[in-house]
Design an enzyme around this catalytic site. Structure first.
Site, short mmCIF file in Angstrom:
data_model
loop_
_atom_site.label_atom_id
_atom_site.label_comp_id
_atom_site.label_asym_id
_atom_site.label_seq_id
_atom_site.Cartn_x
_atom_site.Cartn_y
_atom_site.Cartn_z
N VAL A 1 0.83 -1.21 0.00
CA VAL A 1 0.00 0.00 0.00
C VAL A 1 0.86 1.25 0.00
CG1 VAL A 1 -1.92 -1.12 1.20
CG2 VAL A 1 -0.22 0.10 2.52
N CYS A 2 0.26 2.35 -0.47
CA CYS A 2 0.87 3.68 -0.39
C CYS A 2 -0.28 4.67 -0.24
CB CYS A 2 1.72 3.97 -1.62
SG CYS A 2 0.78 4.13 -3.15
N ALA A 3 -0.06 5.92 -0.54
CA ALA A 3 -1.11 6.93 -0.36
C ALA A 3 -2.24 6.79 -1.38
CB ALA A 3 -0.50 8.32 -0.43
N THR B 1 -4.12 4.23 0.90
CA THR B 1 -4.67 4.57 2.21
C THR B 1 -5.72 5.68 2.12
OG1 THR B 1 -2.82 6.07 2.62
CG2 THR B 1 -2.63 3.85 3.52
#
Length: 195
Positions: free
Chosen positions: A68-70, A96
Protein backbone atom coordinates in the site's frame (compact mmCIF):
# COMPACT_ATOMS: atom_id res chain seq x y z
CA UNK A 1 12.12 -19.38 -17.93
CA UNK A 2 9.09 -18.94 -15.70
CA UNK A 3 6.78 -16.01 -16.08
CA UNK A 4 6.73 -13.36 -13.37
CA UNK A 5 3.57 -13.28 -11.28
CA UNK A 6 1.11 -10.61 -12.34
CA UNK A 7 0.41 -8.11 -9.55
CA UNK A 8 -3.25 -7.87 -8.66
CA UNK A 9 -5.33 -5.06 -7.20
CA UNK A 10 -7.78 -5.36 -4.34
CA UNK A 11 -10.39 -2.80 -3.37
CA UNK A 12 -11.01 -1.66 0.20
CA UNK A 13 -13.90 -4.08 0.79
CA UNK A 14 -11.82 -7.06 -0.37
CA UNK A 15 -8.97 -6.01 1.90
CA UNK A 16 -11.16 -5.26 4.91
CA UNK A 17 -12.54 -8.78 4.90
CA UNK A 18 -9.07 -10.35 4.66
CA UNK A 19 -6.87 -7.84 6.49
CA UNK A 20 -6.04 -10.28 9.31
CA UNK A 21 -4.78 -12.81 6.71
CA UNK A 22 -2.57 -10.38 4.80
CA UNK A 23 0.98 -9.19 5.35
CA UNK A 24 0.64 -5.47 4.67
CA UNK A 25 3.71 -3.54 3.48
CA UNK A 26 3.37 0.26 3.41
CA UNK A 27 5.90 1.74 0.96
CA UNK A 28 5.39 5.40 1.90
CA UNK A 29 7.97 7.51 3.71
CA UNK A 30 8.12 7.12 7.51
CA UNK A 31 6.45 10.49 7.99
CA UNK A 32 3.55 9.56 5.75
CA UNK A 33 3.27 6.18 7.49
CA UNK A 34 3.18 7.92 10.89
CA UNK A 35 0.31 10.12 9.70
CA UNK A 36 -1.90 7.02 9.46
CA UNK A 37 -1.60 3.49 8.08
CA UNK A 38 -3.63 0.32 7.71
CA UNK A 39 -3.81 -1.73 10.90
CA UNK A 40 -0.82 -4.04 11.14
CA UNK A 41 1.03 -2.47 8.19
CA UNK A 42 4.82 -2.59 8.20
CA UNK A 43 6.69 0.45 6.89
CA UNK A 44 9.24 -0.40 4.21
CA UNK A 45 9.71 2.74 2.09
CA UNK A 46 9.78 2.20 -1.67
CA UNK A 47 13.50 2.90 -1.90
CA UNK A 48 14.15 0.15 0.68
CA UNK A 49 12.10 -2.58 -1.03
CA UNK A 50 15.14 -4.09 -2.77
CA UNK A 51 16.88 -4.42 0.59
CA UNK A 52 13.79 -6.16 1.97
CA UNK A 53 13.38 -8.63 -0.95
CA UNK A 54 14.40 -11.77 1.01
CA UNK A 55 12.07 -10.90 3.87
CA UNK A 56 9.15 -10.01 1.58
CA UNK A 57 9.73 -13.26 -0.35
CA UNK A 58 9.62 -15.19 2.94
CA UNK A 59 6.37 -13.45 3.93
CA UNK A 60 4.85 -14.20 0.49
CA UNK A 61 5.68 -17.89 0.95
CA UNK A 62 3.61 -17.89 4.16
CA UNK A 63 0.62 -15.99 2.75
CA UNK A 64 -0.63 -13.10 0.64
CA UNK A 65 1.24 -9.78 0.66
CA UNK A 66 -0.57 -6.48 0.17
CA UNK A 67 1.49 -3.42 -0.78
CA UNK A 68 0.00 0.00 0.00
CA UNK A 69 0.87 3.68 -0.39
CA UNK A 70 -1.11 6.93 -0.36
CA UNK A 71 -2.89 6.59 -3.71
CA UNK A 72 -1.75 3.31 -5.24
CA UNK A 73 0.94 4.59 -7.64
CA UNK A 74 4.01 3.79 -5.52
CA UNK A 75 2.56 0.48 -4.37
CA UNK A 76 1.90 -0.44 -8.00
CA UNK A 77 5.57 0.27 -8.79
CA UNK A 78 6.65 -1.82 -5.80
CA UNK A 79 4.39 -4.69 -6.93
CA UNK A 80 5.95 -4.60 -10.40
CA UNK A 81 9.44 -4.70 -8.89
CA UNK A 82 8.45 -7.61 -6.65
CA UNK A 83 6.81 -9.44 -9.58
CA UNK A 84 10.08 -9.15 -11.51
CA UNK A 85 11.69 -10.99 -8.60
CA UNK A 86 9.00 -13.71 -8.71
CA UNK A 87 7.19 -12.46 -5.61
CA UNK A 88 3.38 -12.37 -5.95
CA UNK A 89 1.73 -9.33 -4.36
CA UNK A 90 -1.39 -7.20 -4.58
CA UNK A 91 -1.91 -3.47 -4.26
CA UNK A 92 -4.75 -1.62 -2.57
CA UNK A 93 -6.69 0.31 -5.21
CA UNK A 94 -6.66 3.96 -4.20
CA UNK A 95 -4.22 3.33 -1.32
CA UNK A 96 -4.67 4.57 2.21
CA UNK A 97 -6.65 7.50 0.87
CA UNK A 98 -9.35 5.14 -0.42
CA UNK A 99 -9.15 3.12 2.82
CA UNK A 100 -9.83 6.24 4.92
CA UNK A 101 -12.49 7.52 2.50
CA UNK A 102 -14.35 4.22 2.90
CA UNK A 103 -14.55 4.94 6.64
CA UNK A 104 -11.93 2.43 7.77
CA UNK A 105 -9.59 3.23 10.64
CA UNK A 106 -6.00 4.29 10.15
CA UNK A 107 -3.55 3.49 12.92
CA UNK A 108 -0.95 5.96 14.12
CA UNK A 109 2.15 5.32 16.21
CA UNK A 110 2.28 6.75 19.74
CA UNK A 111 2.89 10.51 19.76
CA UNK A 112 6.39 10.15 21.22
CA UNK A 113 7.48 8.01 18.23
CA UNK A 114 5.72 9.92 15.45
CA UNK A 115 7.54 12.45 13.32
CA UNK A 116 5.64 15.44 12.03
CA UNK A 117 6.38 15.24 8.30
CA UNK A 118 4.22 16.34 5.41
CA UNK A 119 2.98 13.72 2.98
CA UNK A 120 5.10 13.27 -0.15
CA UNK A 121 2.50 14.82 -2.46
CA UNK A 122 2.37 17.92 -0.27
CA UNK A 123 6.20 18.10 -0.18
CA UNK A 124 6.32 17.88 -3.99
CA UNK A 125 3.69 20.61 -4.43
CA UNK A 126 5.51 22.88 -1.98
CA UNK A 127 8.92 22.32 -3.56
CA UNK A 128 7.65 22.70 -7.13
CA UNK A 129 5.73 25.86 -6.27
CA UNK A 130 8.69 27.35 -4.44
CA UNK A 131 11.04 26.64 -7.35
CA UNK A 132 8.60 28.13 -9.88
CA UNK A 133 8.20 31.31 -7.81
CA UNK A 134 11.95 31.53 -7.24
CA UNK A 135 12.63 31.14 -10.97
CA UNK A 136 10.10 33.85 -11.81
CA UNK A 137 11.38 36.24 -9.14
CA UNK A 138 15.03 35.76 -10.10
CA UNK A 139 14.04 36.12 -13.74
CA UNK A 140 12.51 39.51 -13.03
CA UNK A 141 15.09 40.77 -10.55
CA UNK A 142 18.40 39.25 -11.68
CA UNK A 143 18.37 37.83 -15.20
CA UNK A 144 15.62 36.53 -17.51
CA UNK A 145 17.46 33.21 -17.91
CA UNK A 146 16.36 32.24 -14.39
CA UNK A 147 12.84 31.82 -15.79
CA UNK A 148 14.14 28.59 -17.31
CA UNK A 149 13.98 27.13 -13.78
CA UNK A 150 10.21 27.65 -13.81
CA UNK A 151 9.96 26.18 -17.31
CA UNK A 152 11.99 23.12 -16.26
CA UNK A 153 9.74 22.50 -13.25
CA UNK A 154 6.63 22.85 -15.44
CA UNK A 155 8.09 20.37 -17.94
CA UNK A 156 8.94 17.99 -15.09
CA UNK A 157 5.37 18.16 -13.79
CA UNK A 158 3.94 17.38 -17.23
CA UNK A 159 6.38 14.48 -17.65
CA UNK A 160 5.43 13.25 -14.17
CA UNK A 161 1.74 13.26 -15.05
CA UNK A 162 2.27 11.50 -18.38
CA UNK A 163 4.49 8.74 -16.96
CA UNK A 164 2.86 8.46 -13.50
CA UNK A 165 6.33 8.80 -11.96
CA UNK A 166 7.83 11.58 -9.92
CA UNK A 167 11.52 12.32 -9.96
CA UNK A 168 11.06 15.11 -7.44
CA UNK A 169 9.38 12.70 -5.00
CA UNK A 170 12.28 10.29 -5.47
CA UNK A 171 14.74 13.08 -4.63
CA UNK A 172 12.71 14.35 -1.67
CA UNK A 173 12.40 10.79 -0.39
CA UNK A 174 16.17 10.76 0.11
CA UNK A 175 16.15 13.74 2.49
CA UNK A 176 16.93 12.87 6.11
CA UNK A 177 13.43 13.65 7.43
CA UNK A 178 11.93 11.19 4.90
CA UNK A 179 14.37 8.36 5.65
CA UNK A 180 13.45 5.54 7.99
CA UNK A 181 15.32 5.31 11.25
CA UNK A 182 17.57 2.25 11.00
CA UNK A 183 15.97 0.75 14.11
CA UNK A 184 12.45 1.22 12.66
CA UNK A 185 13.38 -0.42 9.36
CA UNK A 186 15.19 -3.26 11.13
CA UNK A 187 12.13 -3.83 13.34
CA UNK A 188 9.83 -3.95 10.29
CA UNK A 189 12.14 -6.44 8.56
CA UNK A 190 12.33 -8.58 11.70
CA UNK A 191 8.54 -8.62 11.92
CA UNK A 192 8.33 -9.63 8.25
CA UNK A 193 10.71 -12.54 8.97
CA UNK A 194 8.83 -13.71 12.04
CA UNK A 195 5.44 -13.51 10.34
Amino acid sequence: MTASPVPSALDTDQVRGRLHQLTVVDVRTPGEYASGHLPGALNIPLDQVRRALPDIRQAAERGDVLVVCASGARSENACKLLAEQGIPTATLTGGTGAWAAAGHDLHRPPAHRARAVWGMERQVRFTAGTLVLLGLALGLLVHPAFQLVSAAIAGGLVFSALTDTCGMAALLGRLPHNRPRPADLDAALAELRSG
